[in-house]
Scaffold this active site. Structure first.
Site, PDB file in Angstrom:
ATOM      1  N   HIS A  97     -26.055  -1.696  17.005  1.00 18.30           N
ATOM      2  CA  HIS A  97     -27.178  -0.758  16.942  1.00 18.30           C
ATOM      3  C   HIS A  97     -26.786   0.658  16.563  1.00 18.30           C
ATOM      4  O   HIS A  97     -27.597   1.571  16.688  1.00 18.30           O
ATOM      5  CB  HIS A  97     -27.897  -0.688  18.289  1.00 18.30           C
ATOM      6  CG  HIS A  97     -28.613  -1.938  18.646  1.00 18.30           C
ATOM      7  ND1 HIS A  97     -29.938  -2.145  18.349  1.00 18.30           N
ATOM      8  CD2 HIS A  97     -28.189  -3.062  19.264  1.00 18.30           C
ATOM      9  CE1 HIS A  97     -30.298  -3.340  18.788  1.00 18.30           C
ATOM     10  NE2 HIS A  97     -29.252  -3.919  19.335  1.00 18.30           N
TER      11      HIS A  97
ATOM     12  N   LYS B  22     -38.175  11.721  19.565  1.00 17.07           N
ATOM     13  CA  LYS B  22     -37.013  10.830  19.669  1.00 17.07           C
ATOM     14  C   LYS B  22     -35.966  11.574  20.489  1.00 17.07           C
ATOM     15  O   LYS B  22     -36.133  12.757  20.783  1.00 17.07           O
ATOM     16  CB  LYS B  22     -36.457  10.478  18.294  1.00 17.07           C
ATOM     17  CG  LYS B  22     -36.301  11.689  17.348  1.00 17.07           C
ATOM     18  CD  LYS B  22     -35.845  11.274  15.950  1.00 17.07           C
ATOM     19  CE  LYS B  22     -36.945  10.796  15.049  1.00 17.07           C
ATOM     20  NZ  LYS B  22     -36.876   9.373  14.737  1.00 17.07           N
ATOM     21  N   ARG B  23     -34.885  10.873  20.855  1.00 19.16           N
ATOM     22  CA  ARG B  23     -33.802  11.557  21.545  1.00 19.16           C
ATOM     23  C   ARG B  23     -33.334  12.752  20.720  1.00 19.16           C
ATOM     24  O   ARG B  23     -33.357  12.722  19.478  1.00 19.16           O
ATOM     25  CB  ARG B  23     -32.628  10.590  21.761  1.00 19.16           C
ATOM     26  CG  ARG B  23     -32.908   9.515  22.772  1.00 19.16           C
ATOM     27  CD  ARG B  23     -33.270  10.110  24.094  1.00 19.16           C
ATOM     28  NE  ARG B  23     -32.124  10.781  24.670  1.00 19.16           N
ATOM     29  CZ  ARG B  23     -31.430  10.315  25.701  1.00 19.16           C
ATOM     30  NH1 ARG B  23     -31.777   9.189  26.282  1.00 19.16           N
ATOM     31  NH2 ARG B  23     -30.387  10.972  26.177  1.00 19.16           N
TER      32      ARG B  23
ATOM     33  N   LYS C 110     -30.034  13.416  14.213  1.00 17.65           N
ATOM     34  CA  LYS C 110     -31.476  13.244  13.995  1.00 17.65           C
ATOM     35  C   LYS C 110     -32.111  14.528  13.448  1.00 17.65           C
ATOM     36  O   LYS C 110     -33.261  14.538  13.025  1.00 17.65           O
ATOM     37  CB  LYS C 110     -32.162  12.817  15.292  1.00 17.65           C
ATOM     38  CG  LYS C 110     -31.679  11.446  15.799  1.00 17.65           C
ATOM     39  CD  LYS C 110     -32.411  11.036  17.064  1.00 17.65           C
ATOM     40  CE  LYS C 110     -31.824   9.820  17.735  1.00 17.65           C
ATOM     41  NZ  LYS C 110     -32.323   8.540  17.199  1.00 17.65           N
TER      42      LYS C 110
ATOM     43  N   THR D  32     -37.229   3.362  15.318  1.00 17.14           N
ATOM     44  CA  THR D  32     -38.401   2.519  15.548  1.00 17.14           C
ATOM     45  C   THR D  32     -39.662   3.369  15.712  1.00 17.14           C
ATOM     46  O   THR D  32     -40.765   2.873  15.553  1.00 17.14           O
ATOM     47  CB  THR D  32     -38.222   1.610  16.777  1.00 17.14           C
ATOM     48  OG1 THR D  32     -37.635   2.381  17.829  1.00 17.14           O
ATOM     49  CG2 THR D  32     -37.330   0.429  16.474  1.00 17.14           C
TER      50      THR D  32
ATOM     51  N   LYS E  69     -43.832   2.930  14.637  1.00 22.95           N
ATOM     52  CA  LYS E  69     -44.996   3.165  15.502  1.00 22.95           C
ATOM     53  C   LYS E  69     -45.935   4.174  14.865  1.00 22.95           C
ATOM     54  O   LYS E  69     -47.160   4.051  14.945  1.00 22.95           O
ATOM     55  CB  LYS E  69     -44.540   3.633  16.889  1.00 22.95           C
ATOM     56  CG  LYS E  69     -43.779   2.555  17.649  1.00 22.95           C
ATOM     57  CD  LYS E  69     -43.047   3.128  18.856  1.00 22.95           C
ATOM     58  CE  LYS E  69     -41.879   2.217  19.240  1.00 22.95           C
ATOM     59  NZ  LYS E  69     -40.885   2.888  20.076  1.00 22.95           N
TER      60      LYS E  69
HETATM   61  C1  26W Z   1     -23.431   6.148  26.018  1.00 19.40           C
HETATM   62  C2  26W Z   1     -22.983   5.038  25.189  1.00 19.40           C
HETATM   63  C3  26W Z   1     -24.063   4.473  24.314  1.00 19.40           C
HETATM   64  C4  26W Z   1     -23.770   4.143  23.015  1.00 19.40           C
HETATM   65  C5  26W Z   1     -24.737   3.583  22.223  1.00 19.40           C
HETATM   66  C6  26W Z   1     -25.317   4.251  24.800  1.00 19.40           C
HETATM   67  C7  26W Z   1     -26.298   3.697  24.010  1.00 19.40           C
HETATM   68  C8  26W Z   1     -26.005   3.354  22.713  1.00 19.40           C
HETATM   69  C9  26W Z   1     -27.088   2.702  21.890  1.00 19.40           C
HETATM   70  C10 26W Z   1     -26.571   1.490  21.175  1.00 19.40           C
HETATM   71  C11 26W Z   1     -27.703   3.685  20.960  1.00 19.40           C
HETATM   72  C12 26W Z   1     -29.087   3.283  20.501  1.00 19.40           C
HETATM   73  O1  26W Z   1     -30.042   3.274  21.255  1.00 19.40           O
HETATM   74  N1  26W Z   1     -29.191   2.978  19.205  1.00 19.40           N
HETATM   75  C13 26W Z   1     -30.480   2.893  18.563  1.00 19.40           C
HETATM   76  O2  26W Z   1     -30.917   1.541  18.533  1.00 19.40           O
HETATM   77  C14 26W Z   1     -32.214   1.437  17.991  1.00 19.40           C
HETATM   78  C15 26W Z   1     -32.649  -0.004  18.125  1.00 19.40           C
HETATM   79  O3  26W Z   1     -31.932  -0.814  17.258  1.00 19.40           O
HETATM   80  C16 26W Z   1     -32.248   1.922  16.545  1.00 19.40           C
HETATM   81  O4  26W Z   1     -33.563   1.892  16.074  1.00 19.40           O
HETATM   82  C17 26W Z   1     -31.714   3.355  16.464  1.00 19.40           C
HETATM   83  O5  26W Z   1     -31.598   3.751  15.102  1.00 19.40           O
HETATM   84  C18 26W Z   1     -30.373   3.454  17.148  1.00 19.40           C
HETATM   85  O6  26W Z   1     -29.942   4.808  17.212  1.00 19.40           O
END
Ligand code: 26W
Length: 779
Positions: free
Chosen positions: A304, A502-503, A508, A610, A614
């Site tokens: 992801h 978004k975050r 971003k 995503t 939406k």
């Molecule tokens: C703190 C470590 C960590 C590293 C990565 C925590 C969380 C993550 C996630 C994998 C990051 C994440 O949420 N990625 C997002 O995933 C969405 C669903 O596929 C995508 O739409 C986003 O582009 C992506 O940033």
């Protein structure tokens, strides 16, 4: 207690009983997906259940008789705060779509008492406060603990002794629209059995905080133990469920697909092999081969993120200390991989042209520099690896995982993300549902979003456009009201609502959004008669508690709010608003009220996104870069219904491949307008209305990032200055086009009509065919 409150209590009890009746022993035919993830963000359980019950269900009849509104009932519930952002929300959408399409699925997640924080705004800053999603006694009304599925997981403590922890699953059913159900197994800590000397606190923290602080070794150990507990418990649950059906571990791949949803669940691989070797295949000469064969047919992995800093690598010594046997198995997987790759390098049995080089082999190592590269273990072992949007998958194949892709050319595939339109359209936006149904004169589009395409001809009809405008206005009023109540900011509904939610993350580029606002502000100050369509810039999102720069960008937005909204010289043309505590619940107010969807990440950085989907299904028009799933949105709606700007991913990657080739200072020096905007970060312009002595250098860090670079990174790492002009130009074009309301509305309706592809129903169908190998529609 008032009568209404009593009714609500009665209904909650009924709803709980109804939900419990959905948790049956899941049928494992043909194959159940165990979707294992560190995050899930389902939103209110009451809302999710209400939205999928049939109109004529006895429960809804009672609710109507008692004259309790949906809203009142939803208000009585809290949303499990079990996720951070995109990953968690995607998990919930996929779970809901699987339930609705009768795809057997369990979602396995940790049950953190402190999930993501609640964001408060104080003194122009983000403050993190705990989100109390559980009752005082630590329970949640709509969960069902199941002791009979509790699993013991084990660790070796630093003191040398072994620690055993009982993990108890709390089940939360997600009810689909057609009677199916995806069950969330949220694991909490039951008992901790530890030697006296052991660091007990560490194990009690397993279900405490999502992504706890990991700046020191103890923090890292807690995170590792959290991931391991989730992995061990999930694997053991799958095995228990095999035997429950009279089958054995040998049948695991036929009965279950263990889905590793990003690397936080990667330890399931060595844990399964360990449990098989040490408990089920003891004494067999072929034990490793059998265990390996089972593992390779059971696991699939989804990536992801392309962000390097988010790719997990655990220090080998830490694994060795806390889980020596599991570590041994990882070392063995790595050894076997190298052995196999050496053959490729030396004898080229796969007939690669050119043969695998030593550098390629090194790039694939699971263990390198004393660290375990979790994604590499997943790719080598899993039978399927996928990215979450076409561009993302292509970048994985061509750059990040190039050597793997050459060697295993059919393993890596793409499954573009999707969102559940039952929540974000049908439920969140009843006005839009009515608009579509009035046009189409039927509701079969709700079962199959691709049927929305039949809305296309209505984009050309004046009556439909008028209806669209009415609906949009009504929804802007709802959001304006919410903003007034929560932030005290007035948003006139005849303004364009331009939204980025978004975050907060540098890639971003909320900072680019701000520089565009600053530029407009300065232009208006110079020429108050400037001809622009009045626009409200709305932003929302949380920044990670320890992410300084991202938090500073939130401060910048809040500073602009003050500066602009209170200035009568400009506030008739532009306003700024930061919505506090962006979450699933206020998201349902934001999307339906949006005219412009800001999707402005640096090309090649956002895996998919995503919110872009939406917004699209709500009839907003995208202003974006060709990044993530924007590429596919553009492909669907074309240039006429989307505004593109900025560097393309190849251009960004070409700059990155040649350090020093991108020179943001040159852009700054040669573009007076850009310079004027960037300079406000340090010259006190922004702080004029907020005399905070000694704070004039508040945004200097951002200025520095753009022109000189921070922490050893190159200047303007995310190409903000490079894209500034084309962003500004595209925005102004859009801002002008808004006045042609026929044209605008036509494009908005086209966006809705062409959004069917981005339904998570389609995503789940793709996973069934390409990844889980479940024949779809035969359940
Ligand atoms: C703190 C470590 C960590 C590293 C990565 C925590 C969380 C993550 C996630 C994998 C990051 C994440 O949420 N990625 C997002 O995933 C969405 C669903 O596929 C995508 O739409 C986003 O582009 C992506 O940033």
């Amino acid at each position: 207690m008032t009568e209404t409150q009593l009714h609500i209590e009665t209904l909650r009890a009924q709803l709980r009983a109804l939900m419990e009746s959905y948790i049956q022993n899941i049928p494992c035919t043909p194959r159940t997906v165990i979707y294992t993830s560190m995050e899930i963000l389902p939103g209110s359980t009451v809302a999710n259940t209400l939205m999928n019950l049939a109109e004529e269900s006895p429960f809804l009849q009672t609710l109507r008789e008692l004259k309790v509104t949906y809203d009142d009932l939803i208000q009585s519930d809290t949303a499990p705060a079990l996720g951070n952002g995109g990953l968690g929300r995607l998990t919930a959408c996929i779970g809901e779509s699987a339930a609705t399409q009768n795809v057997p699925m369990i979602v396995s997640v940790p049950r953190h008492t402190q999930g993501l924080f609640r964001q408060k705004l104080e003194n122009g800053r983000q403050v993190e406060v705990p989100d109390q999603w559980l009752n005082e006694d630590g329970t949640y009304f709509f969960e069902f603990p199941r002791q009979e599925y509790a699993q013991w997981v084990s660790f070796r403590d630093d003191c040398g002794g072994f620690v055993k922890v009982k993990m108890v699953p709390c089940l939360i059913p997600m009810i689909g629209a057609t009677g199916g159900c995806t069950t969330i197994y949220a694991w909490k800590v039951g008992t901790v059995l530890a030697p006296v000397a052991a660091n007990r606190e560490r194990y009690l923290r397993i279900d405490r905080q999502l992504y706890c602080e990991d700046s020191d070794d103890e923090g890292k150990k807690v995170r590792l133990v959290q991931e391991s507990a989730l992995s061990q418990a999930t694997v053991r649950l799958a095995i228990q469920k095999c035997y429950e059906q009279g089958k054995t571990v040998m049948d695991l791949p036929e009965l279950f697909c263990l889905h590793i949803n990003d690397t936080h669940a990667s330890l399931m691989i060595p844990e399964l092999i360990r449990i098989l070797l040490d408990e089920y295949l003891v004494g067999r000469d072929d034990a490793w081969d059998v265990a390996w064969d089972i593992a390779t047919r059971t696991f699939v992995y989804t990536n992801h993120t392309i962000m390097k800093e988010a790719l997990e690598k655990w220090p080998l010594w830490m694994l060795q200390q806390l889980m020596p046997r599991t570590c041994q198995i990882i070392v063995e997987i790595d050894r076997r991989m190298v052995e196999r790759m050496e053959r490729e390098v030396q004898a080229n049995p796969s007939g690669l042209n050119p043969p695998l080089s030593r550098e390629e082999l090194d790039s694939m190592r699971i263990i390198a520099d004393g660290r375990v590269h979790m994604a590499h273990m997943d790719i080598f072992t899993a039978c399927s690896v996928n990215g979450v949007a076409r561009l993302h998958t292509d970048i994985l194949k061509e750059r990040e995982l190039k050597a793997f892709h050459r060697l295993m050319s059919t393993k890596i595939c793409n499954v573009t993300n999707g969102v559940t339109h039952r929540k974000f359209l049908v439920f969140a936006n009843p006005e839009e549902r009515k608009f579509i149904t009035d046009c189409l004169k039927q509701e079969d589009w709700i079962e199959d979003m691709t049927r929305l395409e039949t809305l296309l001809p209505f984009a050309e009809e004046e009556q439909a456009r008028q209806d669209f405008l009415k609906m949009r206005k009504a929804r802007k009023e709802v959001l304006a009201q919410y903003v007034k109540e929560t932030r005290g900011i007035a948003l006139p509904v005849d303004f364009i609502f331009d939204v980025q939610v978004k975050r907060f993350h540098m890639y971003k580029r909320q900072l680019l959004n701000c520089l565009r606002i600053i530029d407009l502000y300065l232009s208006l100050k110079k020429d108050p008669a400037l001809d622009i369509t009045p626009t409200a810039f709305i932003l929302a999102g949380k920044a990670a508690a320890g992410y300084r720069q991202a938090k500073l960008v939130i401060e910048l937005v809040l500073t602009l709010e003050k500066l602009i909204n209170d200035d009568p010289e400009v506030n008739g043309k532009i306003r700024v608003c930061f919505i506090e505590n962006y979450n699933v619940s206020n998201a349902m107010k934001i999307f339906p009220a949006t005219d412009i969807s800001e999707q402005i990440s640096t090309a090649s950085t956002e895996a998919s996104g995503t919110s872009n989907m939406k917004f699209m299904l709500s009839g907003a028009i995208t202003l974006g870069t060709l990044d993530g799933a924007n590429v596919e949105i553009h492909e669907a709606v074309g240039d006429e219904s989307m505004y593109l700007f900025g560097l393309r991913s190849e251009e960004v990657m070409a700059y990155q491949a040649k350090p020093g080739s991108y020179d943001p200072r040159k852009l700054y020096e040669s573009n007076a307008r850009l310079r004027r905007a960037v300079d406000t970060l340090i010259d006190g312009t922004l702080l004029r209305e907020m005399p905070a002595p000694g704070e004039s250098d508040r945004f200097e860090e951002l200025y520095h990032e753009l022109l000189y670079g921070l922490d050893g990174n190159p200047a303007d790492q995310y190409f903000v200055l490079a894209d500034f002009e084309s962003y500004r130009e595209a925005f102004l074009r859009m801002n002008h086009d808004y006045r042609d309301s026929s044209k605008w509305t036509r494009n908005a309706i086209r966006n809705i009509a062409l959004s069917g592809f981005f339904s998570s129903d389609r995503t789940v169908k793709d996973y069934c065919e390409k990844v889980w190998k479940i024949s779809f529609g035969n359940q």
